[in-house]
Design a protein around this motif. Structure first.
Motif, PDB file in Angstrom:
ATOM      1  N   SER A 172      -5.327   6.163  -9.382  1.00  0.00           N
ATOM      2  CA  SER A 172      -5.145   5.933  -7.944  1.00  0.00           C
ATOM      3  C   SER A 172      -5.898   4.687  -7.494  1.00  0.00           C
ATOM      4  O   SER A 172      -5.360   3.841  -6.760  1.00  0.00           O
ATOM      5  CB  SER A 172      -5.629   7.128  -7.140  1.00  0.00           C
ATOM      6  OG  SER A 172      -4.821   8.237  -7.391  1.00  0.00           O
ATOM      7  N   GLN A 173      -7.143   4.574  -7.931  1.00  0.00           N
ATOM      8  CA  GLN A 173      -7.948   3.417  -7.548  1.00  0.00           C
ATOM      9  C   GLN A 173      -7.350   2.114  -8.115  1.00  0.00           C
ATOM     10  O   GLN A 173      -7.315   1.091  -7.436  1.00  0.00           O
ATOM     11  CB  GLN A 173      -9.398   3.582  -8.020  1.00  0.00           C
ATOM     12  CG  GLN A 173     -10.178   4.613  -7.237  1.00  0.00           C
ATOM     13  CD  GLN A 173     -10.229   4.272  -5.755  1.00  0.00           C
ATOM     14  OE1 GLN A 173     -10.454   3.135  -5.364  1.00  0.00           O
ATOM     15  NE2 GLN A 173      -9.961   5.274  -4.920  1.00  0.00           N
ATOM     16  N   ALA A 222       1.940   1.714  -3.525  1.00  0.00           N
ATOM     17  CA  ALA A 222       0.829   2.226  -4.337  1.00  0.00           C
ATOM     18  C   ALA A 222       0.610   3.716  -4.062  1.00  0.00           C
ATOM     19  O   ALA A 222       0.406   4.505  -4.998  1.00  0.00           O
ATOM     20  CB  ALA A 222      -0.444   1.441  -4.049  1.00  0.00           C
ATOM     21  N   ASN A 223       0.657   4.105  -2.809  1.00  0.00           N
ATOM     22  CA  ASN A 223       0.476   5.526  -2.475  1.00  0.00           C
ATOM     23  C   ASN A 223       1.605   6.377  -3.033  1.00  0.00           C
ATOM     24  O   ASN A 223       1.378   7.503  -3.509  1.00  0.00           O
ATOM     25  CB  ASN A 223       0.348   5.709  -0.967  1.00  0.00           C
ATOM     26  CG  ASN A 223      -1.000   5.267  -0.455  1.00  0.00           C
ATOM     27  OD1 ASN A 223      -2.004   5.366  -1.165  1.00  0.00           O
ATOM     28  ND2 ASN A 223      -1.040   4.746   0.759  1.00  0.00           N
ATOM     29  N   ALA A 258      -2.577  -3.210  -5.387  1.00  0.00           N
ATOM     30  CA  ALA A 258      -1.853  -3.422  -4.129  1.00  0.00           C
ATOM     31  C   ALA A 258      -2.640  -4.341  -3.198  1.00  0.00           C
ATOM     32  O   ALA A 258      -2.072  -5.265  -2.597  1.00  0.00           O
ATOM     33  CB  ALA A 258      -1.572  -2.087  -3.443  1.00  0.00           C
ATOM     34  N   ASN A 259      -3.942  -4.116  -3.098  1.00  0.00           N
ATOM     35  CA  ASN A 259      -4.769  -4.968  -2.238  1.00  0.00           C
ATOM     36  C   ASN A 259      -4.871  -6.392  -2.782  1.00  0.00           C
ATOM     37  O   ASN A 259      -4.860  -7.358  -2.012  1.00  0.00           O
ATOM     38  CB  ASN A 259      -6.157  -4.363  -2.044  1.00  0.00           C
ATOM     39  CG  ASN A 259      -6.155  -3.245  -1.031  1.00  0.00           C
ATOM     40  OD1 ASN A 259      -5.471  -3.323  -0.020  1.00  0.00           O
ATOM     41  ND2 ASN A 259      -6.918  -2.189  -1.298  1.00  0.00           N
ATOM     42  N   ASN A 293       0.937   6.737  -6.663  1.00  0.00           N
ATOM     43  CA  ASN A 293      -0.166   7.688  -6.866  1.00  0.00           C
ATOM     44  C   ASN A 293       0.324   9.133  -6.711  1.00  0.00           C
ATOM     45  O   ASN A 293      -0.024  10.008  -7.512  1.00  0.00           O
ATOM     46  CB  ASN A 293      -1.300   7.431  -5.870  1.00  0.00           C
ATOM     47  CG  ASN A 293      -2.057   6.159  -6.196  1.00  0.00           C
ATOM     48  OD1 ASN A 293      -1.978   5.655  -7.324  1.00  0.00           O
ATOM     49  ND2 ASN A 293      -2.770   5.631  -5.223  1.00  0.00           N
ATOM     50  N   LEU A 348       0.827  -1.213   0.000  1.00  0.00           N
ATOM     51  CA  LEU A 348       0.000   0.000   0.000  1.00  0.00           C
ATOM     52  C   LEU A 348       0.858   1.258   0.000  1.00  0.00           C
ATOM     53  O   LEU A 348       0.502   2.263  -0.636  1.00  0.00           O
ATOM     54  CB  LEU A 348      -0.954  -0.012   1.195  1.00  0.00           C
ATOM     55  CG  LEU A 348      -2.085  -1.043   1.112  1.00  0.00           C
ATOM     56  CD1 LEU A 348      -2.880  -1.078   2.403  1.00  0.00           C
ATOM     57  CD2 LEU A 348      -2.984  -0.760  -0.087  1.00  0.00           C
ATOM     58  N   THR A 349       1.994   1.217   0.681  1.00  0.00           N
ATOM     59  CA  THR A 349       2.924   2.352   0.656  1.00  0.00           C
ATOM     60  C   THR A 349       3.447   2.575  -0.752  1.00  0.00           C
ATOM     61  O   THR A 349       3.518   3.715  -1.228  1.00  0.00           O
ATOM     62  CB  THR A 349       4.084   2.122   1.645  1.00  0.00           C
ATOM     63  OG1 THR A 349       3.548   2.014   2.957  1.00  0.00           O
ATOM     64  CG2 THR A 349       5.083   3.255   1.596  1.00  0.00           C
ATOM     65  N   ASN A 380      -4.171   1.532  -8.800  1.00  0.00           N
ATOM     66  CA  ASN A 380      -2.975   1.197  -8.018  1.00  0.00           C
ATOM     67  C   ASN A 380      -3.338   0.576  -6.671  1.00  0.00           C
ATOM     68  O   ASN A 380      -2.712  -0.411  -6.254  1.00  0.00           O
ATOM     69  CB  ASN A 380      -2.112   2.445  -7.796  1.00  0.00           C
ATOM     70  CG  ASN A 380      -1.292   2.796  -9.013  1.00  0.00           C
ATOM     71  OD1 ASN A 380      -1.070   1.966  -9.892  1.00  0.00           O
ATOM     72  ND2 ASN A 380      -0.841   4.040  -9.067  1.00  0.00           N
ATOM     73  N   LEU A 381      -4.324   1.157  -6.000  1.00  0.00           N
ATOM     74  CA  LEU A 381      -4.728   0.623  -4.699  1.00  0.00           C
ATOM     75  C   LEU A 381      -5.354  -0.766  -4.838  1.00  0.00           C
ATOM     76  O   LEU A 381      -5.116  -1.653  -4.006  1.00  0.00           O
ATOM     77  CB  LEU A 381      -5.695   1.575  -4.010  1.00  0.00           C
ATOM     78  CG  LEU A 381      -5.069   2.882  -3.514  1.00  0.00           C
ATOM     79  CD1 LEU A 381      -6.139   3.813  -2.945  1.00  0.00           C
ATOM     80  CD2 LEU A 381      -4.009   2.593  -2.460  1.00  0.00           C
TER      81      LEU A 381
END
Length: 142
Positions: A64-65, A37-38, A71-72, A41, A34-35, A67-68
């Protein structure tokens, strides 16, 4: 006679990885993904801003969505693999420990049997010697 053999110390057949350790590793992997991905973003939004796009543009929000979500999804796959691999490691460790314990128990039982045989031989030999002494004494009276 020989002294009794001490029982062996058996190997622990408990798990290698606890569920707490598995969860901690899973959370660490999820946090790292998640880091990443952020960070992606943020970098993408900075690039978009230098080109004149607004921070809340639909394209930026879609990226952004995406990438998140990636990541998830990666974190979920990592967690599944981590749980499976930890379960396999725990199972393999239990099996190896059980096999080792069974071998040690077998060796211990064989050693006890040999010790009992040696004690029996000693007792027979000792009784034979006592009988020979008694027979010699009796012959002296005859």
């Amino acid at each position: 006679p020989m002294n009794s053999l001490p029982a062996p110390r058996y190997i622990n057949t408990g798990p290698v990885w606890s569920q707490g350790q598995i969860d901690a590793q899973s959370n660490l992997q999820r946090g790292n993904l998640l880091t990443q991905a952020n960070n992606q973003n943020r970098d993408f939004m900075n690039t978009m801003a230098t080109r004149g796009f607004a921070p809340n543009s639909p394209f930026g929000m879609l990226n952004s969505q995406s990438n998140l979500m990636r990541a998830n999804a990666g974190a979920a796959a990592n967690e599944t693999n981590l749980n499976f691999n930890a379960a396999k490691a725990n199972s393999d460790a239990r099996l190896d420990a059980s096999r080792t314990n069974a071998g040690m128990y077998g060796d211990y039982i064989r050693s006890l049997a040999q010790q009992q045989q040696a004690n029996a031989n000693y007792n027979l030999q000792s009784q034979g010697q006592q009988f020979d002494i008694f027979r010699t004494l009796l012959q002296g009276f005859a």
